[in-house]
Every structure is written in structure tokens, then in C-alpha cells.
Design an enzyme around this catalytic site. Structure first.
Site, PDB file in Angstrom:
ATOM      1  CD  GLN A  92      -2.935  -1.165   2.258  1.00 25.24           C
ATOM      2  OE1 GLN A  92      -2.603  -1.727   3.291  1.00 25.24           O
ATOM      3  NE2 GLN A  92      -4.105  -0.575   2.141  1.00 25.24           N
TER       4      GLN A  92
ATOM      5  NE  ARG B 206       0.192  -4.570  11.672  1.00 24.49           N
ATOM      6  CZ  ARG B 206      -0.967  -4.899  11.134  1.00 24.49           C
ATOM      7  NH1 ARG B 206      -2.051  -4.179  11.373  1.00 24.49           N
ATOM      8  NH2 ARG B 206      -1.075  -5.965  10.388  1.00 24.49           N
TER       9      ARG B 206
ATOM     10  CG  HIS C 262      -0.885  -6.042   5.338  1.00 29.81           C
ATOM     11  ND1 HIS C 262      -0.985  -5.396   6.559  1.00 29.81           N
ATOM     12  CD2 HIS C 262      -2.006  -5.695   4.668  1.00 29.81           C
ATOM     13  CE1 HIS C 262      -2.108  -4.686   6.602  1.00 29.81           C
ATOM     14  NE2 HIS C 262      -2.739  -4.854   5.477  1.00 29.81           N
TER      15      HIS C 262
ATOM     16  CD  GLU D 189      -7.714  -6.772   8.191  1.00 29.53           C
ATOM     17  OE1 GLU D 189      -8.062  -6.774   7.003  1.00 29.53           O
ATOM     18  OE2 GLU D 189      -7.938  -5.819   8.949  1.00 29.53           O
TER      19      GLU D 189
ATOM     20  CG  ASN E 204      -6.335  -5.257  12.130  1.00 31.73           C
ATOM     21  OD1 ASN E 204      -5.552  -5.020  13.056  1.00 31.73           O
ATOM     22  ND2 ASN E 204      -5.914  -5.692  10.953  1.00 31.73           N
TER      23      ASN E 204
ATOM     24  CE1 TYR F 135      -9.766   0.589   9.452  1.00 33.01           C
ATOM     25  CE2 TYR F 135      -9.474  -1.771   9.735  1.00 33.01           C
ATOM     26  CZ  TYR F 135      -8.954  -0.524   9.447  1.00 33.01           C
ATOM     27  OH  TYR F 135      -7.617  -0.385   9.169  1.00 33.01           O
TER      28      TYR F 135
ATOM     29  CD  GLU G  97      -5.052  -2.792   9.662  1.00 34.06           C
ATOM     30  OE1 GLU G  97      -6.134  -2.527   9.099  1.00 34.06           O
ATOM     31  OE2 GLU G  97      -4.229  -3.597   9.210  1.00 34.06           O
TER      32      GLU G  97
ATOM     33  CD1 TRP H 262      -5.919   2.092   7.186  1.00 33.68           C
ATOM     34  CD2 TRP H 262      -4.196   0.749   7.714  1.00 33.68           C
ATOM     35  NE1 TRP H 262      -5.295   1.726   6.020  1.00 33.68           N
ATOM     36  CE2 TRP H 262      -4.240   0.906   6.317  1.00 33.68           C
ATOM     37  CE3 TRP H 262      -3.191  -0.046   8.289  1.00 33.68           C
ATOM     38  CZ2 TRP H 262      -3.318   0.296   5.466  1.00 33.68           C
ATOM     39  CZ3 TRP H 262      -2.293  -0.657   7.447  1.00 33.68           C
ATOM     40  CH2 TRP H 262      -2.360  -0.482   6.042  1.00 33.68           C
TER      41      TRP H 262
HETATM   42  C1  GAL Z   1      -7.730  -3.547   6.584  1.00 30.89           C
HETATM   43  C2  GAL Z   1      -6.391  -3.792   5.956  1.00 30.89           C
HETATM   44  C3  GAL Z   1      -5.615  -2.542   5.649  1.00 30.89           C
HETATM   45  C4  GAL Z   1      -6.462  -1.368   5.221  1.00 30.89           C
HETATM   46  C5  GAL Z   1      -7.711  -1.237   6.063  1.00 30.89           C
HETATM   47  C6  GAL Z   1      -8.681  -0.158   5.631  1.00 30.89           C
HETATM   48  O1  GAL Z   1      -8.584  -4.591   6.269  1.00 30.89           O
HETATM   49  O2  GAL Z   1      -5.597  -4.579   6.793  1.00 30.89           O
HETATM   50  O3  GAL Z   1      -4.637  -2.887   4.733  1.00 30.89           O
HETATM   51  O4  GAL Z   1      -6.677  -1.362   3.898  1.00 30.89           O
HETATM   52  O5  GAL Z   1      -8.394  -2.444   6.112  1.00 30.89           O
HETATM   53  O6  GAL Z   1      -9.617  -0.641   4.739  1.00 30.89           O
END
Ligand code: GAL
Length: 483
Positions: free
Chosen positions: A20, A78, A123, A168, A310, A312, A378, A422
Site C-alpha cells: 500500500q 507497524r 499483508h 487479516e 483490527n 473498523y 488497526e 490505520w
Molecule cells: C484492513 C487492511 C488494511 C487497510 C484497512 C482499511 O482490512 O488490513 O490494509 O486497507 O483495512 O480498509
């Protein structure tokens, strides 16, 4: 007592991943990986057919990234190693010294600046040469991954003390081998994801044992795996079918990996029974979910030294109606996740902003997986392109999230030891390309020097890091039952 302060020695970080940010896709002997191939094939699978060929240019602009890290005052950074930059065909048969030099420079300069590296071995960027031999669908890959891990422990482990084997595995399995949305773009519904996950779990366990046996005594580091999970709760809290669907949703995602690794070496019972039942209905003798042997179960159980989460977003869950005729992960799980229309959406459609979900998930992990030490490896929020440097709304989300984490630590007594945003930089967001900006630092992708500029969130985050707490002092939370 000021409740806004985090525990002593709390880890404050940010995260990136090789594909990335690095660019330099064919520089200095790097081998191809599956994302190079996937993006170069075009076909509109990635936003505007964008690629990570240049990305943030971190392969040549590492010093610029380091400046960002120092400006934030991070205690931890990280990043991931590009497997095919180090081992162009994925095996230790040929080692690319230029790759070793690059990561040595990163690790050494981080340590000189008192920043602790957290290093992910994989990753999403499987070397293409290995993918050509089956990638994660091949059992052999688990053994090759162990060799790669051993090579990394040997080469960098004198200085790296926190390792993440795989980032992941759910995303790799589901998007890479079930839906075909991510590289390697395989769409083998109801089969591919289970095979890939099976071999990733084995690969992780092999790498952990390798470290445990040959390196731990001397190097004294820790090894884990980064698991992503939504928080999930029943759409209707009073509905039994919604509650059952929620259990399936969590089993088919978080527990798929966390149960074998943290509890007993085996898949969740619900996954085993549902997939077996449906496989039979589809006329198969054996379940589409592979089985671990007893010996493998013993080897897999207990192979994480801490829990990397992680987080979100959150979903409300209800049953998904399916016919079960066609094999697929979705019909095996038979649950769907709904976004509450009241939740704000970040610039990415799936990312509904639900800060309170993280507290509930942390408490759930504490209760379910025997109170592990947790690092949030993340968490973040995307802005759309073009993004304003004045991202005050986004900083509000971060603050709300940090407050929920504080509550988890202080009220629910969850052992959260670190938080990593992240991402450090805006970067190549997989199939969204450069359209979603997750960075604390803005990157101007139109300029050849790819300048990094802090968003308001970066400036505010640096204050949190410095204070080891939220920027406004708070009254004590009160009793553990307050929220
Ligand atoms: C996670 C992934 C990251 C980043 C993030 C935001 O799933 O590990 O690389 O892209 O989502 O979408």
C-alpha cells in the site's frame, strides 16, 4: 483522578502495509506479488485501474515517513515486509540483499529514534511464484511460509521483538479466494476461502512454533496474528433467530481463526455443523470445511502471545434467507449484517462509524478468549478524495473511539496495551485505489515528490500521544457499570 489518561507504557502507533505504501514494484530485484499481477491485469476491478506501482514511494522516501512518525511522537510503528522483495520467488532459494538492506534501514532508524517496530510478515502480498503453485489453497505454502518466517526471525529478530505473522486471514480468504474481489481474484465459492484459511492457520502455527523453538529464548520477542472483526449484535435484541444469526456471524468471522488459535485448535462447532449439513444437502460426502487432525489441533492451540485486533465497524445481524443449493460462504453462514441508518458513513461505503462497537468487542474478546493482552493493530476512518486537511469530523471519531477504549480499560478491565491508527499515510486502499484516504498524513499523489502533509487529526493525535491521554481532562468515570 483524571480518567482521560491511558495506562503507563501504553503503545501509541500507526500502521502501514508494504504494497500500500512502498511502490518500487520492480525495483532492485523485487519479485512480483499477487497484487502486482492483479492490478496490472486491469479489468476495472480496482478503482480507475490504479496500482501500487508507485503508491507513497516509501521504498525511496523512507526518511519522509520517519519524519511523520517523529512528528507524531509515536512509540510504535507497524509495517509489513514485502515477501517478494526479500525472497523474489517466495523461497529462501534466492535472497534479495537489497530488500534486506531496505528493511534494516527502517528498523535501525526506528530504533535510533526510540520507536518500536511491529512487523507483519504477510499483508495480502503473496509472491506470484507461490500463487502459481496454488497460493494459500496449497498446503505446501504453509511450509514455505514457515521458512520465510524463520528467515525473517534470523535476519531481523535481533531488533524486532513484536511480530505479526498474517494480517487479516479472513480478508485474504474471503475476498481473495471466495468472492475474487481481492488478489489473487479466485472465485471458488464455498470452497476456496475454507482451504485458504485452513492453510493460513497452519502457516501461522508453524511460524509461531519455529519462533518458540529456535528464537524465543535468545530474542525474547512475541508473535501473534492480526484478526479483524466487526462488532455484531442482533438486529432485534429480543429475537431468537437474530441472536442465533449473530452467533453464526461471529463464528464465521472472528472465531473462525480465534477459536483454533486462542482456545482449542479447532473450528467453531457452528461452522463445522452448518457447513457439514449444507455440504450433505448439496450431495457431497465430506464437509467443504477441511478438518484438522488431532496432531494439528495440538500444534495450533495457543499460538499467539497477544491478541491483535483490527476494528473498523459494527453491524446489526439477522438471518439471511438462502436456498443452500449452491455452495457459498454466505449461504453457509446464513446471516446478514445491516448498517443502522443513523450511523455516519466514512467515505468508504462499508465503514459505518460506530465508536462504541469497539468497547463491546474488546469486552467480548476479554470474556471469550481468556482475558488476553490486546493491541488494537488497526483502526481508522477514510475520507474521500479530495480530502480537506481540516478533518475535524474525523478527529471527533478518533476521540470518541479513544474514549470507548479508555472505558474498556478502566471500567471493563480489558488489558488493552496499545492503539495503532490505520494509517500513517494516505495510501493504495486495495480495490478503492487512491479514492479513500485513511492517512494521518495527506499524500499528494499528483506530485512526483509525493509530499506528506499532516491533517488536523495528525496534529491532535500527537498531543494525545504526548499526554498519554485525551487532550481534555475528565472526571472519573465512576462505577464500572456507568457507560
Ligand atoms: C484492513 C487492511 C488494511 C487497510 C484497512 C482499511 O482490512 O488490513 O490494509 O486497507 O483495512 O480498509
Amino acid at each position: 483522578m483524571d480518567s482521560s489518561i491511558f495506562p503507563k507504557s501504553f503503545a501509541w502507533g500507526a500502521a502501514t502495509a508494504a504494497y500500500q505504501v512502498e511502490g518500487g514494484w520492480d525495483a532492485d530485484g523485487k519479485g512480483l506479488n499477487v497484487w502486482d499481477t492483479f492490478t496490472h491485469q486491469g479489468g476495472d476491478r480496482v478503482f480507475k485501474n490504479q496500482t501500487g506501482d508507485v503508491a507513497c514511494g516509501s521504498y525511496t522516501l523512507w526518511e519522509e515517513d520517519l519524519k511523520c512518525i517523529k512528528q507524531l511522537g509515536l512509540t510504535h510503528y507497524r509495517f509489513s515486509l514485502s515477501w517478494s522483495r526479500l525472497l523474489p520467488d517466495g523461497t529462501t532459494g534466492f535472497i534479495n540483499q537489497k530488500g534486506i538492506d531496505y528493511y534494516n534501514k527502517m528498523i535501525d532508524t526506528l530504533l535510533e529514534n526510540n520507536v518500536i517496530p511491529i512487523v507483519t510478515l504477510y499483508h495480502f502480498d503473496m509472491p506470484q511464484a507461490l500463487e502459481d503453485q496454488g497460493g494459500w489453497q496449497s498446503e505446501k505454502t504453509a511450509g514455505v511460509f514457515e521458512e520465510y518466517a524463520e528467515f525473517c526471525f534470523k535476519t531481523f529478530g535481533d531488533r524486532v521483538k513484536m511480530w505479526i505473522t498474517i494480517n487479516e486471514p479472513y480478508v485474504v480468504a474471503k475476498y481473495g479466494y471466495e468472492d475474487g474481489l481481492f488478489a489473487p481474484g479466485k472465485k471458488e465459492q464455498g470452497i476456496g476461502a475454507y482451504q485458504a484459511a485452513h492453510n493460513m492457520i497452519k502457516a501461522h502455527a508453524k511460524a509461531w512454533h519455529n519462533y518458540n523453538m529456535f528464537f524465543r529464548n535468545q530474542q525474547k520477542g512475541l508473535v501473534s496474528i492480526a484478526l479483524d472483526s466487526d462488532w455484531a449484535e442482533p438486529f432485534d435484541p429480543n429475537s431468537t433467530t437474530d441472536k442465533e444469526a449473530t452467533e453464526r456471524y461471529l463464528s464465521f468471522h472472528l472465531h473462525w481463526f480465534a477459536k483454533p488459535i486462542f482456545i482449542d485448535g479447532d473450528y467453531p462447532e457452528i461452522m463445522k455443523s452448518e457447513i457439514f449439513k449444507k455440504s450433505k444437502h448439496q450431495g457431497l460426502q465430506l464437509s467443504r470445511l477441511p478438518e484438522f487432525t488431532n496432531e494439528e489441533k495440538v500444534k495450533i492451540k495457543g499460538t499467539a502471545d497477544f491478541f491483535c485486533l483490527n476494528y473498523y465497524t459494527t453491524r446489526k445481524i439477522r438471518p439471511r434467507k438462502t436456498t443452500h443449493d449452491e455452495p457459498s460462504y454466505s449461504s453457509d453462514m446464513a446471516a446478514e449484517g445491516i448498517k443502522d441508518p443513523n450511523w455516519p458513513i466514512s467515505s468508504i461505503e462499508w465503514l459505518a462509524v460506530v465508536p462504541w462497537g469497539i468497547r463491546k468487542l474488546l469486552k467480548y474478546i476479554k470474556d471469550t478468549f481468556a482475558n488476553p493482552i490486546i493491541y488494537i493493530t488497526e483502526n481508522g476512518f477514510a475520507q474521500s478524495n479530495p480530502a480537506s486537511l481540516e478533518d475535524t469530523q474525523r478527529w471527533t471519531y478518533f476521540q470518541e473511539t479513544l474514549l470507548e477504549i479508555l472505558k474498556a480499560i478502566k471500567l471493563d478491565r480489558v488489558s488493552v496495551k496499545g492503539y495503532l491508527v490505520w494509517s500513517l499515510l494516505d495510501n493504495f486502499e486495495w480495490i478503492s485505489g487512491y479514492s479513500a484516504r485513511f492517512g494521518l498524513f495527506h499524500v499528494d499523489f499528483h506530485r512526483i515528490d509525493l509530499p506528506r502533509t499532516p491533517y488536523i487529526s495528525a496534529i491532535e493525535y500527537s498531543k494525545v500521544v504526548k499526554r498519554n491521554g485525551l487532550t481534555k481532562p475528565m472526571e472519573c468515570f465512576g462505577s464500572p457499570h456507568n457507560s
